[in-house]
Design a protein around this motif. Structure first.
Motif, PDB file in Angstrom:
ATOM      1  N   UNK A 148      -7.026 -27.174  17.897  1.00  0.00           N
ATOM      2  CA  UNK A 148      -6.872 -25.721  17.679  1.00  0.00           C
ATOM      3  C   UNK A 148      -5.516 -25.433  17.036  1.00  0.00           C
ATOM      4  N   UNK A 149      -5.539 -24.734  15.916  1.00  0.00           N
ATOM      5  CA  UNK A 149      -4.327 -24.345  15.178  1.00  0.00           C
ATOM      6  C   UNK A 149      -4.183 -22.835  15.298  1.00  0.00           C
ATOM      7  N   UNK A 150      -3.216 -22.417  16.094  1.00  0.00           N
ATOM      8  CA  UNK A 150      -3.010 -20.992  16.342  1.00  0.00           C
ATOM      9  C   UNK A 150      -2.085 -20.404  15.294  1.00  0.00           C
ATOM     10  N   UNK A 151      -2.602 -19.508  14.480  1.00  0.00           N
ATOM     11  CA  UNK A 151      -1.759 -18.732  13.556  1.00  0.00           C
ATOM     12  C   UNK A 151      -1.742 -17.312  14.087  1.00  0.00           C
ATOM     13  N   UNK A 152      -1.073 -17.170  15.232  1.00  0.00           N
ATOM     14  CA  UNK A 152      -1.045 -15.897  15.951  1.00  0.00           C
ATOM     15  C   UNK A 152       0.372 -15.620  16.436  1.00  0.00           C
ATOM     16  N   UNK A 153       0.689 -14.334  16.529  1.00  0.00           N
ATOM     17  CA  UNK A 153       1.981 -13.920  17.078  1.00  0.00           C
ATOM     18  C   UNK A 153       1.973 -14.098  18.594  1.00  0.00           C
ATOM     19  N   UNK A 154       3.165 -14.089  19.166  1.00  0.00           N
ATOM     20  CA  UNK A 154       3.340 -14.187  20.624  1.00  0.00           C
ATOM     21  C   UNK A 154       2.599 -15.396  21.206  1.00  0.00           C
ATOM     22  N   UNK A 155       2.871 -16.547  20.593  1.00  0.00           N
ATOM     23  CA  UNK A 155       2.191 -17.776  20.997  1.00  0.00           C
ATOM     24  C   UNK A 155       2.481 -18.141  22.454  1.00  0.00           C
ATOM     25  N   UNK A 156       3.686 -17.822  22.927  1.00  0.00           N
ATOM     26  CA  UNK A 156       4.030 -18.160  24.324  1.00  0.00           C
ATOM     27  C   UNK A 156       2.996 -17.568  25.287  1.00  0.00           C
ATOM     28  N   UNK A 157       2.570 -16.354  24.960  1.00  0.00           N
ATOM     29  CA  UNK A 157       1.632 -15.661  25.848  1.00  0.00           C
ATOM     30  C   UNK A 157       0.202 -16.174  25.711  1.00  0.00           C
ATOM     31  N   UNK A 158      -0.234 -16.471  24.478  1.00  0.00           N
ATOM     32  CA  UNK A 158      -1.654 -16.711  24.246  1.00  0.00           C
ATOM     33  C   UNK A 158      -2.049 -18.182  24.183  1.00  0.00           C
ATOM     34  N   UNK A 159      -1.130 -19.081  23.839  1.00  0.00           N
ATOM     35  CA  UNK A 159      -1.506 -20.484  23.634  1.00  0.00           C
ATOM     36  C   UNK A 159      -2.094 -21.140  24.890  1.00  0.00           C
ATOM     37  N   UNK A 160      -1.497 -20.937  26.073  1.00  0.00           N
ATOM     38  CA  UNK A 160      -2.022 -21.658  27.243  1.00  0.00           C
ATOM     39  C   UNK A 160      -3.503 -21.394  27.518  1.00  0.00           C
ATOM     40  N   UNK A 161      -3.987 -20.209  27.190  1.00  0.00           N
ATOM     41  CA  UNK A 161      -5.401 -19.883  27.412  1.00  0.00           C
ATOM     42  C   UNK A 161      -6.332 -20.798  26.620  1.00  0.00           C
ATOM     43  N   UNK A 162      -5.877 -21.235  25.436  1.00  0.00           N
ATOM     44  CA  UNK A 162      -6.717 -22.128  24.631  1.00  0.00           C
ATOM     45  C   UNK A 162      -6.763 -23.529  25.248  1.00  0.00           C
ATOM     46  N   UNK A 163      -5.688 -23.922  25.897  1.00  0.00           N
ATOM     47  CA  UNK A 163      -5.710 -25.195  26.619  1.00  0.00           C
ATOM     48  C   UNK A 163      -6.691 -25.106  27.793  1.00  0.00           C
ATOM     49  N   UNK A 164      -6.700 -23.969  28.460  1.00  0.00           N
ATOM     50  CA  UNK A 164      -7.614 -23.794  29.606  1.00  0.00           C
ATOM     51  C   UNK A 164      -9.077 -23.850  29.181  1.00  0.00           C
ATOM     52  N   UNK A 165      -9.361 -23.548  27.912  1.00  0.00           N
ATOM     53  CA  UNK A 165     -10.739 -23.632  27.414  1.00  0.00           C
ATOM     54  C   UNK A 165     -11.165 -25.081  27.207  1.00  0.00           C
ATOM     55  N   UNK A 166     -10.210 -26.007  27.269  1.00  0.00           N
ATOM     56  CA  UNK A 166     -10.561 -27.424  27.132  1.00  0.00           C
ATOM     57  C   UNK A 166     -10.254 -28.031  25.788  1.00  0.00           C
ATOM     58  N   UNK A 167      -9.522 -27.317  24.931  1.00  0.00           N
ATOM     59  CA  UNK A 167      -9.169 -27.879  23.624  1.00  0.00           C
ATOM     60  C   UNK A 167      -8.379 -29.165  23.812  1.00  0.00           C
ATOM     61  N   UNK A 168      -8.651 -30.149  22.963  1.00  0.00           N
ATOM     62  CA  UNK A 168      -7.955 -31.439  23.027  1.00  0.00           C
ATOM     63  C   UNK A 168      -6.491 -31.258  22.652  1.00  0.00           C
ATOM     64  N   UNK A 169      -6.262 -30.492  21.590  1.00  0.00           N
ATOM     65  CA  UNK A 169      -4.886 -30.189  21.191  1.00  0.00           C
ATOM     66  C   UNK A 169      -4.781 -28.717  20.835  1.00  0.00           C
ATOM     67  N   UNK A 170      -3.618 -28.144  21.140  1.00  0.00           N
ATOM     68  CA  UNK A 170      -3.328 -26.753  20.797  1.00  0.00           C
ATOM     69  C   UNK A 170      -1.988 -26.741  20.080  1.00  0.00           C
TER      70      UNK A 170
END
Ligand code: DX5
Ligand code: ZN
Length: 221
Positions: free
Chosen positions: A63-85
């Protein structure tokens, strides 16, 4: 050095994504570009779609996040089971804390930098990360031209990773094709994202094989 080839579904058919990820089952990971129309001037999908892709994809999600405020939103993508964030340095207040949050949730932690962002401030932080993504186009859209002026950053990263014996994957994303993949491989990349160069071909499996072979032929010494 292992070569990894991650097709980007940004260039796939968005209304048939299950079939589109099944077509690239021979690839290493599926690259999922999350865009918020704020950090970049384009909008793709969010956690709900990523969760469904995670459920149906035959290969793990990069998962490649091109989003603002990554500190807030990135961990949720890890919780979905993504191999890499992977999140952008330009979009995070505390890159090390966010990387730690990703690892604690079982994902590999990735740091991305835009073409104009220097890499030097991050070289000493490399042990906090599992991969670094050097953007080889301005993030936001597929089908743009590879920017060779980003290659010195890759060389600096490869030198730092090798000097300290780190296991950090070095990824490139943007304009990767049969013409450019060797340039990035020679500079030290080991993980290659390709959108249009894979999904732009009818024979996507053939494209994956050819790109991998071209990267391996130019592997960094
Ligand atoms: C661009 C995205 C890329 C994009 C690459 O912002 O991060 O992953 O899909 O597309 P190509 O390979 O066509 O340049
Ligand atoms: Zn990407």
């Amino acid at each position: 050095m292992t070569v990894r080839l991650n097709p980007s579904i940004l260039s796939a058919d968005f209304v048939n994504l299950q079939a589109e990820v099944e077509r690239i089952a021979s690839a290493d990971l599926v690259h999922v570009d999350v865009m918020d129309n704020h950090f970049v001037p384009n909008l793709t999908f969010g956690p709900q779609m990523v969760g469904r892709l995670q459920a149906v994809s035959p290969i793990p999600l990069d998962v490649h996040l091109m989003i603002s405020d990554a500190d807030r939103w990135a961990p949720g993508y890890a919780e979905l089971g993504a191999f890499s964030v992977t999140f952008h340095a330009e979009a995070a207040a505390d890159v090390v804390a966010t990387a730690r949050a990703l690892r604690e949730r079982g994902a590999r932690a990735g740091l991305a930098v835009k073409p104009g962002t220097p890499i030097e401030p991050y070289l000493e932080l490399l042990p906090a990360f599992d991969q670094v993504l050097v953007m080889t186009v301005e993030p936001g859209f597929g089908g743009q031209s590879f920017m060779p002026e980003t290659m010195p950053k890759l060389r600096a990263l490869r030198a730092a990773v090798d000097a300290h014996g780190l296991d950090v994957w070095l990824q490139v994303d943007g304009g990767i094709s049969l013409d450019t993949i060797g340039i990035a491989a020679e500079a030290g990349a080991d993980t290659f994202v390709a959108g249009s160069a894979v999904y732009g071909r009818d024979d996507v499996a053939g494209a994956i094989d050819e790109l991998r072979a071209a990267a391996a032929a130019h592997r960094h010494a």
